[in-house]
Design a protein around this motif. Structure first.
Motif, PDB file in Angstrom:
ATOM      1  N   LEU A   1      11.212  -8.890  -4.626  1.00 12.39           N
ATOM      2  CA  LEU A   1      11.012  -8.935  -3.180  1.00 12.39           C
ATOM      3  C   LEU A   1       9.614  -8.407  -2.886  1.00 12.39           C
ATOM      4  N   ARG A   2       9.048  -8.855  -1.764  1.00 11.64           N
ATOM      5  CA  ARG A   2       7.781  -8.292  -1.319  1.00 11.64           C
ATOM      6  C   ARG A   2       7.942  -7.788   0.103  1.00 11.64           C
ATOM      7  N   LEU A   3       7.670  -6.514   0.277  1.00 11.99           N
ATOM      8  CA  LEU A   3       7.705  -5.905   1.593  1.00 11.99           C
ATOM      9  C   LEU A   3       6.296  -5.896   2.184  1.00 11.99           C
ATOM     10  N   SER A   4       6.233  -6.052   3.498  1.00 17.97           N
ATOM     11  CA  SER A   4       4.962  -5.977   4.208  1.00 17.97           C
ATOM     12  C   SER A   4       5.046  -4.917   5.288  1.00 17.97           C
ATOM     13  N   CYS A   5       3.910  -4.299   5.582  1.00 17.33           N
ATOM     14  CA  CYS A   5       3.836  -3.307   6.645  1.00 17.33           C
ATOM     15  C   CYS A   5       2.539  -3.539   7.406  1.00 17.33           C
ATOM     16  N   ALA A   6       2.665  -3.948   8.656  1.00 17.67           N
ATOM     17  CA  ALA A   6       1.502  -4.194   9.497  1.00 17.67           C
ATOM     18  C   ALA A   6       1.273  -2.996  10.407  1.00 17.67           C
ATOM     19  N   ALA A   7       0.054  -2.485  10.382  1.00 20.01           N
ATOM     20  CA  ALA A   7      -0.302  -1.327  11.189  1.00 20.01           C
ATOM     21  C   ALA A   7      -1.190  -1.730  12.354  1.00 20.01           C
ATOM     22  N   SER A   8      -0.989  -1.085  13.482  1.00 20.22           N
ATOM     23  CA  SER A   8      -1.844  -1.319  14.657  1.00 20.22           C
ATOM     24  C   SER A   8      -2.048   0.010  15.379  1.00 20.22           C
ATOM     25  N   GLY A   9      -3.049   0.022  16.257  1.00 16.22           N
ATOM     26  CA  GLY A   9      -3.351   1.254  16.971  1.00 16.22           C
ATOM     27  C   GLY A   9      -4.498   1.983  16.307  1.00 16.22           C
ATOM     28  N   ARG A  10      -4.440   3.299  16.260  1.00 14.14           N
ATOM     29  CA  ARG A  10      -5.514   4.129  15.765  1.00 14.14           C
ATOM     30  C   ARG A  10      -5.520   4.207  14.244  1.00 14.14           C
ATOM     31  N   THR A  11      -5.577   3.048  13.616  1.00 15.00           N
ATOM     32  CA  THR A  11      -5.510   3.003  12.165  1.00 15.00           C
ATOM     33  C   THR A  11      -6.765   3.546  11.492  1.00 15.00           C
ATOM     34  N   PHE A  12      -7.875   3.629  12.235  1.00 15.19           N
ATOM     35  CA  PHE A  12      -9.119   4.089  11.625  1.00 15.19           C
ATOM     36  C   PHE A  12      -9.028   5.546  11.195  1.00 15.19           C
ATOM     37  N   SER A  13      -8.069   6.285  11.756  1.00 11.85           N
ATOM     38  CA  SER A  13      -7.928   7.699  11.427  1.00 11.85           C
ATOM     39  C   SER A  13      -7.067   7.932  10.194  1.00 11.85           C
ATOM     40  N   SER A  14      -6.494   6.869   9.649  1.00 14.82           N
ATOM     41  CA  SER A  14      -5.585   7.065   8.531  1.00 14.82           C
ATOM     42  C   SER A  14      -6.338   7.189   7.223  1.00 14.82           C
ATOM     43  N   ARG A  15      -5.800   7.955   6.294  1.00 13.02           N
ATOM     44  CA  ARG A  15      -6.411   8.122   4.983  1.00 13.02           C
ATOM     45  C   ARG A  15      -5.618   7.407   3.901  1.00 13.02           C
ATOM     46  N   ALA A  16      -4.352   7.119   4.169  1.00 14.18           N
ATOM     47  CA  ALA A  16      -3.515   6.453   3.175  1.00 14.18           C
ATOM     48  C   ALA A  16      -2.302   5.850   3.859  1.00 14.18           C
ATOM     49  N   MET A  17      -1.709   4.891   3.178  1.00 16.72           N
ATOM     50  CA  MET A  17      -0.413   4.362   3.598  1.00 16.72           C
ATOM     51  C   MET A  17       0.523   4.445   2.421  1.00 16.72           C
ATOM     52  N   GLY A  18       1.770   4.709   2.717  1.00 19.95           N
ATOM     53  CA  GLY A  18       2.737   4.870   1.652  1.00 19.95           C
ATOM     54  C   GLY A  18       4.048   4.179   1.958  1.00 19.95           C
ATOM     55  N   TRP A  19       4.847   4.034   0.905  1.00 21.09           N
ATOM     56  CA  TRP A  19       6.214   3.525   1.021  1.00 21.09           C
ATOM     57  C   TRP A  19       7.164   4.610   0.523  1.00 21.09           C
ATOM     58  N   PHE A  20       8.212   4.806   1.276  1.00 20.11           N
ATOM     59  CA  PHE A  20       9.276   5.711   0.906  1.00 20.11           C
ATOM     60  C   PHE A  20      10.588   4.949   0.988  1.00 20.11           C
ATOM     61  N   ARG A  21      11.639   5.514   0.419  1.00 15.40           N
ATOM     62  CA  ARG A  21      12.960   4.884   0.539  1.00 15.40           C
ATOM     63  C   ARG A  21      14.028   5.961   0.666  1.00 15.40           C
ATOM     64  N   GLN A  22      15.119   5.546   1.281  1.00 13.87           N
ATOM     65  CA  GLN A  22      16.230   6.468   1.470  1.00 13.87           C
ATOM     66  C   GLN A  22      17.536   5.730   1.257  1.00 13.87           C
ATOM     67  N   ALA A  23      18.274   6.159   0.256  1.00 13.58           N
ATOM     68  CA  ALA A  23      19.591   5.601  -0.031  1.00 13.58           C
ATOM     69  C   ALA A  23      20.643   6.427   0.705  1.00 13.58           C
ATOM     70  N   PRO A  24      21.821   5.856   0.952  1.00 12.18           N
ATOM     71  CA  PRO A  24      22.873   6.588   1.671  1.00 12.18           C
ATOM     72  C   PRO A  24      23.208   7.908   0.987  1.00 12.18           C
ATOM     73  N   GLY A  25      23.238   8.971   1.766  1.00 12.89           N
ATOM     74  CA  GLY A  25      23.587  10.280   1.237  1.00 12.89           C
ATOM     75  C   GLY A  25      22.498  10.971   0.448  1.00 12.89           C
ATOM     76  N   LYS A  26      21.317  10.362   0.401  1.00 10.30           N
ATOM     77  CA  LYS A  26      20.219  10.957  -0.367  1.00 10.30           C
ATOM     78  C   LYS A  26      19.029  11.232   0.538  1.00 10.30           C
ATOM     79  N   GLU A  27      18.131  12.084   0.036  1.00 10.48           N
ATOM     80  CA  GLU A  27      16.926  12.380   0.786  1.00 10.48           C
ATOM     81  C   GLU A  27      15.922  11.234   0.654  1.00 10.48           C
ATOM     82  N   ARG A  28      15.040  11.170   1.622  1.00  7.41           N
ATOM     83  CA  ARG A  28      13.965  10.176   1.564  1.00  7.41           C
ATOM     84  C   ARG A  28      13.036  10.532   0.403  1.00  7.41           C
ATOM     85  N   GLU A  29      12.694   9.514  -0.392  1.00  4.91           N
ATOM     86  CA  GLU A  29      11.869   9.775  -1.557  1.00  4.91           C
ATOM     87  C   GLU A  29      10.637   8.879  -1.590  1.00  4.91           C
ATOM     88  N   PHE A  30       9.604   9.400  -2.201  1.00  2.00           N
ATOM     89  CA  PHE A  30       8.339   8.684  -2.341  1.00  2.00           C
ATOM     90  C   PHE A  30       8.501   7.509  -3.298  1.00  2.00           C
TER      91      PHE A  30
END
Length: 124
Positions: A18-47
Motif C-alpha cells: 500500500l502507499r499512503l499519502s499525506c498532503a500538508a497545507s498552511g504554515r508548512t514553511f515552519s516545519s522541520r520534518a514530517m513523520g508517520w506513526f501508527r496506533q493499533a487497538p489497545g496499544k500506544e501510538r508508535e513511530f
C-alpha cells in the motif's frame, strides 16, 4: 497552523503493498520534518518513519526497516509512505504528523500537528 490530509489506507493481504499519502497545507514553511506513526487497538501510538525537510534524511522504526520507504514531494508539500511486504502486525491507524519544534524524530511529543489518520488492515 498546518493542516494534514492522509489517504491511501485500505485492506490488503499479507505480503501485499500500500502507499499512503499525506498532503500538508498552511504554515508548512515552519516545519522541520514530517513523520508517520501508527496506533493499533489497545496499544500506544508508535513511530514508523520520518523525513527531514532540510536534507531528505530518513528515519525508520526497526520493525519496518527494509519494507517501508518514506519519500517527499517538496513542490506538492506531500509525503508518502510506501509499504511493502505487509504483515498482519502492521494493522493499525496510520497518522502523519509535522514537527516544527525540537525533539527526537522518533517521539510523538516532537510533532505538533497531526492528521486524522487512515486505517490499514492486513489480513493473514
Amino acid at each position: 497552523q498546518v493542516q494534514l490530509v492522509e489517504s491511501g489506507g485500505g485492506l490488503v493481504q499479507a505480503g501485499g503493498s500500500l502507499r499512503l499519502s499525506c498532503a500538508a497545507s498552511g504554515r508548512t514553511f515552519s516545519s522541520r520534518a514530517m513523520g508517520w506513526f501508527r496506533q493499533a487497538p489497545g496499544k500506544e501510538r508508535e513511530f514508523v518513519a520520518a523525513i527531514r525537510w532540510s536534507d531528505g534524511s530518513t528515519f525508520y522504526a526497526d520493525s519496518v526497516k527494509g519494507r517501508f520507504t518514506i519519500a517527499r514531494n517538496n513542490a506538492r508539500n506531500t509525503v508518502y509512505l510506501q509499504m511493502n511486504t505487509l504483515k498482519p502486525e502492521d494493522t493499525a491507524v496510520y497518522y502523519c504528523a509535522v514537527s516544527s519544534i525540537g525533539g527526537s524524530y522518533y517521539a510523538t511529543d516532537a510533532y505538533d500537528y497531526w492528521g486524522q489518520g487512515t486505517q490499514v488492515t492486513v489480513s493473514s
